[in-house]
Design an enzyme around this catalytic site. Structure first.
Site, mmCIF file in Angstrom:
data_model
loop_
_atom_site.group_PDB
_atom_site.id
_atom_site.type_symbol
_atom_site.label_atom_id
_atom_site.label_comp_id
_atom_site.label_asym_id
_atom_site.label_seq_id
_atom_site.Cartn_x
_atom_site.Cartn_y
_atom_site.Cartn_z
ATOM 1 N N ASN A 63 50.921 81.469 -27.017
ATOM 2 C CA ASN A 63 51.826 82.094 -27.987
ATOM 3 C C ASN A 63 52.180 81.031 -29.021
ATOM 4 O OD1 ASN A 63 53.852 83.310 -29.428
ATOM 5 N ND2 ASN A 63 55.384 83.156 -27.799
ATOM 6 N N TRP A 64 51.610 81.191 -30.215
ATOM 7 C CA TRP A 64 51.850 80.171 -31.252
ATOM 8 C C TRP A 64 53.214 80.318 -31.915
ATOM 9 C CZ3 TRP A 64 47.130 78.253 -34.559
ATOM 10 C CH2 TRP A 64 46.232 77.597 -33.692
ATOM 11 N N LYS A 65 53.923 81.387 -31.632
ATOM 12 C CA LYS A 65 55.207 81.647 -32.299
ATOM 13 C C LYS A 65 55.012 81.520 -33.815
ATOM 14 C CE LYS A 65 57.418 79.733 -28.249
ATOM 15 N NZ LYS A 65 58.693 79.643 -27.571
ATOM 16 N N HIS A 97 59.081 89.634 -26.207
ATOM 17 C CA HIS A 97 59.268 88.189 -25.982
ATOM 18 C C HIS A 97 60.764 87.871 -26.044
ATOM 19 C CE1 HIS A 97 59.255 83.852 -26.671
ATOM 20 N NE2 HIS A 97 58.117 83.863 -26.011
ATOM 21 N N GLU A 119 62.386 85.676 -27.517
ATOM 22 C CA GLU A 119 62.948 85.404 -28.851
ATOM 23 C C GLU A 119 63.153 86.696 -29.642
ATOM 24 O OE1 GLU A 119 59.982 82.466 -29.695
ATOM 25 O OE2 GLU A 119 60.868 81.280 -28.075
ATOM 26 N N GLU A 132 58.831 85.591 -17.879
ATOM 27 C CA GLU A 132 59.273 84.394 -18.589
ATOM 28 C C GLU A 132 60.778 84.214 -18.393
ATOM 29 O OE1 GLU A 132 56.324 83.111 -21.798
ATOM 30 O OE2 GLU A 132 57.725 84.477 -22.749
ATOM 31 N N GLY A 137 60.640 76.824 -23.732
ATOM 32 C CA GLY A 137 60.792 75.784 -24.744
ATOM 33 C C GLY A 137 61.785 74.705 -24.347
ATOM 34 N N SER A 166 57.478 76.701 -20.349
ATOM 35 C CA SER A 166 57.252 75.266 -20.150
ATOM 36 C C SER A 166 56.025 74.954 -19.292
ATOM 37 C CB SER A 166 58.508 74.606 -19.578
ATOM 38 O OG SER A 166 59.594 74.783 -20.475
ATOM 39 N N GLY A 197 53.541 78.512 -24.551
ATOM 40 C CA GLY A 197 54.052 78.404 -25.910
ATOM 41 C C GLY A 197 53.628 77.092 -26.551
ATOM 42 N N GLY A 198 54.538 76.115 -26.553
ATOM 43 C CA GLY A 198 54.323 74.847 -27.247
ATOM 44 C C GLY A 198 52.996 74.169 -26.933
HETATM 45 C C1 PEP Z 1 56.649 81.240 -24.840
HETATM 46 O O1 PEP Z 1 57.019 81.124 -25.995
HETATM 47 O O2 PEP Z 1 56.228 82.329 -24.432
HETATM 48 C C2 PEP Z 1 56.710 80.063 -23.980
HETATM 49 C C3 PEP Z 1 56.404 80.191 -22.720
HETATM 50 O O3 PEP Z 1 57.081 78.874 -24.560
HETATM 51 P P1 PEP Z 1 57.001 77.396 -23.912
HETATM 52 O O4 PEP Z 1 55.697 77.316 -23.154
HETATM 53 O O5 PEP Z 1 57.026 76.478 -25.081
HETATM 54 O O6 PEP Z 1 58.162 77.273 -23.000
#
Ligand code: PEP
Length: 235
Positions: free
Chosen positions: A7-9, A86, A88, A155, A161, A197, A218-219
């Site tokens: 997920n590049w956000k 998601h 966010e 999640e 994050g 994470s 994500g990141g």
């Molecule tokens: C996400 O945005 O779905 C996510 C899991 O982010 P991160 O891996 O950065 O916690």
């Protein structure tokens, strides 16, 4: 075979996605790779050995909904997947389970596979509501007449994050509950991803937990040097 979704956000660029596509060409894996990128990047590359997805979709099909993008429009780009619900979106756009279900239905109707996210906030965790929130998230966000492909992502919202992860026992308990809930809805066999994470150092351990069918990253999905080791950590 595991599903490794990124997920590049609101990050990245066409150039960055092209670099990722080139790097992914050299990765030998049986795992299914999905990259969920901003709308504007969906037409940037020919996705050969990975699939492209979006990160949100309108609940509506067409009309006076300025700024929204329908599932039909997304499907027209060749995108196969779309994240819905998601954390966010739930936090900043007040999306409820009911809205998430409408979005998932729109995606399914357009022939796409929704990646439906559920998970508890820190307040809910501290109040001992984790299991109740997860179960109602699944029951209320998943279209009840889903007789097609969907993916669920668990999640924990407090861990996204934040560099935090639940214990393996907590992940196992959550995924067992989700698998049992899906089964009671006639949806056994639906893949369930873990997200929050995930990085190359914990991906293999997380994906060896029962009922974890892959990860949503994500990141650590933004750069080939971070993402590819996650893909290859699972044989
Ligand atoms: C996400 O945005 O779905 C996510 C899991 O982010 P991160 O891996 O950065 O916690």
């Amino acid at each position: 075979m595991k599903i490794i979704a990124g997920n590049w956000k609101m990050n990245g660029s066409c150039a960055g996605l092209k670099e990722m596509a080139v790097a992914l060409k050299n990765v030998m894996t049986d795992n299914k790779i999905i990259l969920c990128v901003p709308y504007t990047m969906l037409n940037c590359v020919q996705a050969d050995n990975f699939a492209l997805g979006a990160q949100d979709v309108s609940a509506h099909d067409k009309g006076a909904f300025t700024g929204e993008v329908s599932a039909t429009m997304l499907a027209e780009t060749g995108a196969k997947y779309v994240i819905v619900g998601h954390s966010e979106r739930r936090q900043y756009h007040e999306e409820t389970n009911s809205i998430v279900r409408q979005k998932a239905t729109a995606a399914i109707n357009a022939g796409m596979i929704p990646i439906i996210c559920v998970g508890e906030t820190m307040d809910e965790k501290q109040a001992g509501k984790t299991m109740a929130v997860i179960e109602s998230g699944v029951r209320e966000s998943v279209p009840s007449d889903s007789n097609t492909d969907i993916i669920i992502a668990y999640e924990p919202r407090w861990a996204i994050g934040a560099g935090l992860t639940p214990t393996e026992a907590e992940i196992a308990e959550a995924h067992k509950l989700i698998a049992d809930t899906l089964s009671s809805m006639g949806l056994s066999g639906t893949p369930v991803l873990y997200g929050a994470s995930v990085k190359s150092t914990n991906a293999a351990d997380i994906m060896s937990i029962p009922n974890v069918d892959g990860v949503l990253v994500g990141g650590a999905s933004l750069k080939p040097d971070d993402f590819i080791p996650i893909i290859t950590s699972v044989k």
